[in-house]
Design a protein around this motif. Structure first.
Motif, short mmCIF file in Angstrom:
data_model
loop_
_atom_site.label_atom_id
_atom_site.label_comp_id
_atom_site.label_asym_id
_atom_site.label_seq_id
_atom_site.Cartn_x
_atom_site.Cartn_y
_atom_site.Cartn_z
N UNK A 207 30.95 -20.19 -13.35
CA UNK A 207 31.68 -19.30 -14.27
C UNK A 207 31.29 -17.84 -14.06
N UNK A 208 30.24 -17.61 -13.27
CA UNK A 208 29.72 -16.26 -13.10
C UNK A 208 29.89 -15.70 -11.70
N UNK A 209 29.58 -16.50 -10.68
CA UNK A 209 29.58 -16.01 -9.30
C UNK A 209 31.00 -15.91 -8.75
N UNK A 210 31.38 -14.69 -8.36
CA UNK A 210 32.72 -14.46 -7.80
C UNK A 210 32.65 -14.09 -6.32
N UNK A 211 31.53 -13.50 -5.89
CA UNK A 211 31.37 -13.11 -4.50
C UNK A 211 29.98 -13.47 -4.01
N UNK A 212 29.86 -13.68 -2.70
CA UNK A 212 28.56 -13.96 -2.07
C UNK A 212 28.18 -12.75 -1.23
N UNK A 213 27.71 -11.72 -1.90
CA UNK A 213 27.45 -10.45 -1.22
C UNK A 213 25.98 -10.16 -1.00
N UNK A 214 25.10 -11.07 -1.44
CA UNK A 214 23.68 -10.84 -1.25
C UNK A 214 23.10 -9.80 -2.17
N UNK A 215 23.84 -9.44 -3.22
CA UNK A 215 23.37 -8.47 -4.21
C UNK A 215 23.22 -9.20 -5.55
N UNK A 216 22.11 -8.98 -6.21
CA UNK A 216 21.86 -9.64 -7.50
C UNK A 216 22.16 -8.66 -8.63
N UNK A 217 23.37 -8.80 -9.19
CA UNK A 217 23.77 -7.99 -10.33
C UNK A 217 23.87 -8.85 -11.57
N UNK A 218 24.59 -8.36 -12.57
CA UNK A 218 24.68 -9.08 -13.85
C UNK A 218 25.25 -10.48 -13.68
N UNK A 219 26.27 -10.64 -12.80
CA UNK A 219 26.89 -11.95 -12.62
C UNK A 219 25.90 -12.97 -12.05
N UNK A 220 25.15 -12.54 -11.04
CA UNK A 220 24.19 -13.46 -10.41
C UNK A 220 23.02 -13.76 -11.34
N UNK A 221 22.53 -12.72 -12.05
CA UNK A 221 21.46 -12.96 -13.03
C UNK A 221 21.93 -13.98 -14.07
N UNK A 222 23.15 -13.83 -14.55
CA UNK A 222 23.68 -14.76 -15.55
C UNK A 222 23.72 -16.18 -15.01
#
Length: 227
Positions: A207-222
């Protein structure tokens, strides 16, 4: 990073640690009175590791911890992430864990010394209506925007937040994959592991991860902390 953020991330980093590993940390922090119950000792170790030993009661007995929070007016019947949840499997409080997530009628708890994995720290989900839940303690200031305040991390980032990310990625690593070195340096290895995690979670319809860009932002933290 807020106190609750530090507490939750620290608790997640402890998942899978054994009783002896928690005991070693207990001794390293100079704590005394270990009695083997170790659910409350685990909470105490998390508090010390997160730098919150002056805010969270340190102790070896969950009932004593509950009584102290109650006397301070820091108990509640409604949980929030970062609270402590106390259980009474018998007639009195006899277990405590850390609330990592509240999702409607469910709570996710990180805890130690609980069946069927009494030998290690685990993450479990309970209905808030579960009869053995005695109540919640909220010693830390409540914050409704935890995930949005976590820092964005990418290649070249350094520090404790990177260590937290590396520890979380190790919790969720694929079986047979060597764990990341938790050194606080976001290099190519950490980036590759994060991309692999994001790709896998995206395929699982996170429900959170939309891209696999190797950056940890709010979506990945969630995704890391709330899934």
């Amino acid at each position: 990073m807020t106190q609750r953020e530090k507490f939750i991330v620290t608790a997640y980093s402890m998942i899978g640690k054994t009783k002896q590993e928690i005991k070693d940390l207990w001794d390293r922090f100079g704590l005394t009175g270990w009695d083997g119950e170790w659910c409350s000792e685990f909470v105490s170790v998390c508090a010390c590791a997160a730098g919150l030993s002056e805010d969270i009661i340190i102790g070896s007995y969950s009932r004593t911890m509950w009584d102290k929070y109650k006397s301070k007016g820091e108990t509640s019947g409604v949980p929030e992430a970062g609270d402590l949840v106390f259980f009474a499997y018998g007639s009195n409080v006899d277990h405590v864990g850390i609330v990592a997530k509240v999702d409607g009628l469910n709570i996710t708890v990180i805890e130690a010394n609980i069946y069927p994995n009494k030998s290690m720290v685990t993450k479990n989900t309970y209905k808030r209506t579960t009869s053995c839940i005695f109540g919640y303690a909220c010693p830390l200031e409540r914050d409704d925007e935890i995930m949005t305040k976590l820092p964005t991390l990418k290649k070249g980032s350094e520090g404790n937040e990177v260590k937290n990310l590396q520890a979380l990625l190790n919790v969720y690593m694929t079986k047979g994959v060597s764990p990341l070195k938790v050194d606080g340096k976001f290099g190519v290895v950490t980036q590759a592991r994060l991309k692999a995690y994001q790709t896998a979670r995206k395929a699982q319809k996170s429900a959170y991860i939309k891209t696999a860009d190797g950056i940890c932002g709010a979506e990945t933290w969630s995704d890391l902390l709330l899934s």
